[in-house]
Write a protein that holds these residues in place. Structure first.
Motif, PDB file in Angstrom:
ATOM      1  N   LYS A 114      31.795  55.226  49.165  1.00  0.00           N
ATOM      2  CA  LYS A 114      32.585  54.580  48.128  1.00  0.00           C
ATOM      3  C   LYS A 114      33.092  53.233  48.638  1.00  0.00           C
ATOM      4  CE  LYS A 114      34.250  58.771  45.929  1.00  0.00           C
ATOM      5  NZ  LYS A 114      35.426  59.607  45.626  1.00  0.00           N
ATOM      6  N   PRO A 115      32.679  52.157  47.953  1.00  0.00           N
ATOM      7  CA  PRO A 115      33.100  50.845  48.434  1.00  0.00           C
ATOM      8  C   PRO A 115      34.599  50.634  48.181  1.00  0.00           C
ATOM      9  CG  PRO A 115      31.887  50.619  46.395  1.00  0.00           C
ATOM     10  CD  PRO A 115      31.833  52.071  46.786  1.00  0.00           C
ATOM     11  N   THR A 116      35.233  50.106  49.161  1.00  0.00           N
ATOM     12  CA  THR A 116      36.648  49.776  49.013  1.00  0.00           C
ATOM     13  C   THR A 116      36.747  48.285  48.781  1.00  0.00           C
ATOM     14  OG1 THR A 116      36.874  49.519  51.392  1.00  0.00           O
ATOM     15  CG2 THR A 116      37.412  51.668  50.499  1.00  0.00           C
ATOM     16  N   PRO A 117      37.599  47.889  47.869  1.00  0.00           N
ATOM     17  CA  PRO A 117      37.708  46.444  47.619  1.00  0.00           C
ATOM     18  C   PRO A 117      38.254  45.748  48.862  1.00  0.00           C
ATOM     19  CG  PRO A 117      39.431  47.655  46.449  1.00  0.00           C
ATOM     20  CD  PRO A 117      38.510  48.664  47.055  1.00  0.00           C
ATOM     21  N   PRO A 118      37.754  44.541  49.110  1.00  0.00           N
ATOM     22  CA  PRO A 118      38.236  43.824  50.292  1.00  0.00           C
ATOM     23  C   PRO A 118      39.721  43.501  50.132  1.00  0.00           C
ATOM     24  CG  PRO A 118      36.877  42.387  48.947  1.00  0.00           C
ATOM     25  CD  PRO A 118      36.788  43.764  48.358  1.00  0.00           C
ATOM     26  N   PRO A 119      40.438  43.488  51.225  1.00  0.00           N
ATOM     27  CA  PRO A 119      41.873  43.178  51.131  1.00  0.00           C
ATOM     28  C   PRO A 119      42.086  41.726  50.689  1.00  0.00           C
ATOM     29  CG  PRO A 119      41.187  43.275  53.422  1.00  0.00           C
ATOM     30  CD  PRO A 119      40.014  43.720  52.591  1.00  0.00           C
ATOM     31  N   ALA A 120      43.141  41.531  49.975  1.00  0.00           N
ATOM     32  CA  ALA A 120      43.448  40.167  49.497  1.00  0.00           C
ATOM     33  C   ALA A 120      43.746  39.276  50.695  1.00  0.00           C
ATOM     34  CB  ALA A 120      44.643  40.205  48.559  1.00  0.00           C
ATOM     35  N   PRO A 121      43.252  38.039  50.643  1.00  0.00           N
ATOM     36  CA  PRO A 121      43.524  37.125  51.766  1.00  0.00           C
ATOM     37  C   PRO A 121      45.012  36.781  51.806  1.00  0.00           C
ATOM     38  CG  PRO A 121      42.385  35.968  50.011  1.00  0.00           C
ATOM     39  CD  PRO A 121      42.439  37.411  49.619  1.00  0.00           C
ATOM     40  N   PRO A 122      45.499  36.417  52.969  1.00  0.00           N
ATOM     41  CA  PRO A 122      46.916  36.036  53.075  1.00  0.00           C
ATOM     42  C   PRO A 122      47.220  34.817  52.202  1.00  0.00           C
ATOM     43  CG  PRO A 122      45.854  36.115  55.241  1.00  0.00           C
ATOM     44  CD  PRO A 122      44.809  36.360  54.225  1.00  0.00           C
ATOM     45  N   LYS A 123      48.484  34.671  51.794  1.00  0.00           N
ATOM     46  CA  LYS A 123      48.882  33.563  50.910  1.00  0.00           C
ATOM     47  C   LYS A 123      48.632  32.208  51.553  1.00  0.00           C
ATOM     48  CE  LYS A 123      52.367  35.988  48.226  1.00  0.00           C
ATOM     49  NZ  LYS A 123      53.765  36.013  47.778  1.00  0.00           N
ATOM     50  N   SER A 124      48.802  32.142  52.858  1.00  0.00           N
ATOM     51  CA  SER A 124      48.582  30.859  53.533  1.00  0.00           C
ATOM     52  C   SER A 124      47.121  30.446  53.429  1.00  0.00           C
ATOM     53  CB  SER A 124      49.016  30.943  54.991  1.00  0.00           C
ATOM     54  OG  SER A 124      48.282  31.939  55.673  1.00  0.00           O
ATOM     55  N   GLU A 125      46.229  31.427  53.511  1.00  0.00           N
ATOM     56  CA  GLU A 125      44.799  31.119  53.406  1.00  0.00           C
ATOM     57  C   GLU A 125      44.453  30.669  51.987  1.00  0.00           C
ATOM     58  OE1 GLU A 125      40.838  33.674  54.097  1.00  0.00           O
ATOM     59  OE2 GLU A 125      42.323  33.829  55.722  1.00  0.00           O
ATOM     60  N   VAL A 126      45.056  31.306  50.991  1.00  0.00           N
ATOM     61  CA  VAL A 126      44.816  30.917  49.596  1.00  0.00           C
ATOM     62  C   VAL A 126      45.312  29.486  49.368  1.00  0.00           C
ATOM     63  CG1 VAL A 126      45.436  31.435  47.202  1.00  0.00           C
ATOM     64  CG2 VAL A 126      44.896  33.302  48.767  1.00  0.00           C
ATOM     65  N   LEU A 127      46.486  29.173  49.884  1.00  0.00           N
ATOM     66  CA  LEU A 127      47.021  27.820  49.733  1.00  0.00           C
ATOM     67  C   LEU A 127      46.124  26.783  50.410  1.00  0.00           C
ATOM     68  CD1 LEU A 127      50.846  28.423  50.230  1.00  0.00           C
ATOM     69  CD2 LEU A 127      49.695  27.715  48.134  1.00  0.00           C
ATOM     70  N   LEU A 128      45.627  27.095  51.606  1.00  0.00           N
ATOM     71  CA  LEU A 128      44.722  26.169  52.299  1.00  0.00           C
ATOM     72  C   LEU A 128      43.437  25.960  51.507  1.00  0.00           C
ATOM     73  CD1 LEU A 128      45.199  27.304  56.001  1.00  0.00           C
ATOM     74  CD2 LEU A 128      45.877  25.117  54.987  1.00  0.00           C
ATOM     75  N   GLU A 129      42.924  27.000  50.894  1.00  0.00           N
ATOM     76  CA  GLU A 129      41.713  26.869  50.077  1.00  0.00           C
ATOM     77  C   GLU A 129      41.990  25.982  48.863  1.00  0.00           C
ATOM     78  OE1 GLU A 129      40.422  30.832  49.127  1.00  0.00           O
ATOM     79  OE2 GLU A 129      39.575  31.160  51.120  1.00  0.00           O
ATOM     80  N   GLU A 130      43.164  26.156  48.251  1.00  0.00           N
ATOM     81  CA  GLU A 130      43.511  25.313  47.101  1.00  0.00           C
ATOM     82  C   GLU A 130      43.638  23.851  47.511  1.00  0.00           C
ATOM     83  OE1 GLU A 130      47.052  26.978  45.386  1.00  0.00           O
ATOM     84  OE2 GLU A 130      45.987  28.753  44.637  1.00  0.00           O
ATOM     85  N   ILE A 131      44.251  23.601  48.655  1.00  0.00           N
ATOM     86  CA  ILE A 131      44.384  22.227  49.150  1.00  0.00           C
ATOM     87  C   ILE A 131      43.010  21.645  49.427  1.00  0.00           C
ATOM     88  CG2 ILE A 131      45.206  20.838  51.095  1.00  0.00           C
ATOM     89  CD1 ILE A 131      47.613  22.778  51.241  1.00  0.00           C
ATOM     90  N   ARG A 132      42.139  22.409  50.058  1.00  0.00           N
ATOM     91  CA  ARG A 132      40.776  21.947  50.337  1.00  0.00           C
ATOM     92  C   ARG A 132      40.062  21.588  49.038  1.00  0.00           C
ATOM     93  NH1 ARG A 132      37.130  26.581  51.724  1.00  0.00           N
ATOM     94  NH2 ARG A 132      37.258  26.675  49.492  1.00  0.00           N
TER      95      ARG A 132
END
Length: 140
Positions: A114-132
Motif C-alpha cells: 500500500k503506497p503511503t503518500p510522501p510527507p509534506a515538505p517543510p515550510k521553509s522548503e516550500v517558501l524557497l521553491e516559491e522564491i525560486r
C-alpha cells in the motif's frame, strides 16, 4: 511461589496459546488427511494398479518360525505399503501447508505494498521553491 507465577506468565502469553491451538488443529488436520488418503485416494489407485491394497503390501524378510519355548512366531515383514501411504499423507499435508503459507505471505505483501503518500515538505522548503519560481518568472 515464584515458580508458579513465572509459569503462569509463560502459559498465558499469546505465542504459547497460539502454538497450543496450532498443535491441536494440526493433529485434527493430520487425522483428516490420513483418512482422506486411506479411504479416498488410495483405493482408486489400488484399483488402477489391479486391486492392490497398499496396507497389505509387504516384503517377507523371514517366514513363520518357532521360538525357543515352542511358540509360533509370526513372519518378519517390511511393510512398504504403509510407508507409501504415509508418504502420500505427508505430501498432501506439505502441499496444503505450502499453499496456506503462500496465501498468508501474499496477504502480507499486499498490506506492505500500500503506497503511503510522501510527507509534506517543510515550510521553509516550500517558501524557497516559491522564491525560486518568482525569480525565474522575473527573468523571463
Amino acid at each position: 511461589m515464584g515458580f508458579l507465577k513465572e509459569f503462569k506468565e509463560f502459559a498465558v502469553k499469546g505465542n504459547v496459546i497460539d502454538l497450543a491451538v496450532a498443535v491441536i488443529i494440526g493433529g485434527a488436520f493430520g487425522k483428516i488427511v490420513a483418512s482422506f488418503v486411506k479411504d479416498i485416494v488410495m483405493p482408486p489407485i489400488g484399483v488402477l494398479l489391479g486391486g492392490v491394497e497398499f496396507t497389505d503390501l509387504a516384503l517377507v524378510l523371514k517366514e513363520n518360525s518357532v521360538g525357543p519355548a515352542g511358540e509360533e512366531l509370526g513372519p518378519v515383514l517390511l511393510t512398504y505399503g504403509i510407508f507409501i501411504q504415509n508418504v502420500v499423507d505427508f505430501l498432501i499435508i506439505a502441499i496444503v501447508i505450502f499453499l496456506a503459507v503462500k496465501g498468508i505471505n501474499s496477504l502480507k505483501k499486499k498490506e506492505e505494498v500500500k503506497p503511503t503518500p510522501p510527507p509534506a515538505p517543510p515550510k521553509s522548503e516550500v517558501l524557497l521553491e516559491e522564491i525560486r519560481d518568482l525569480l525565474k518568472k522575473d527573468k523571463l
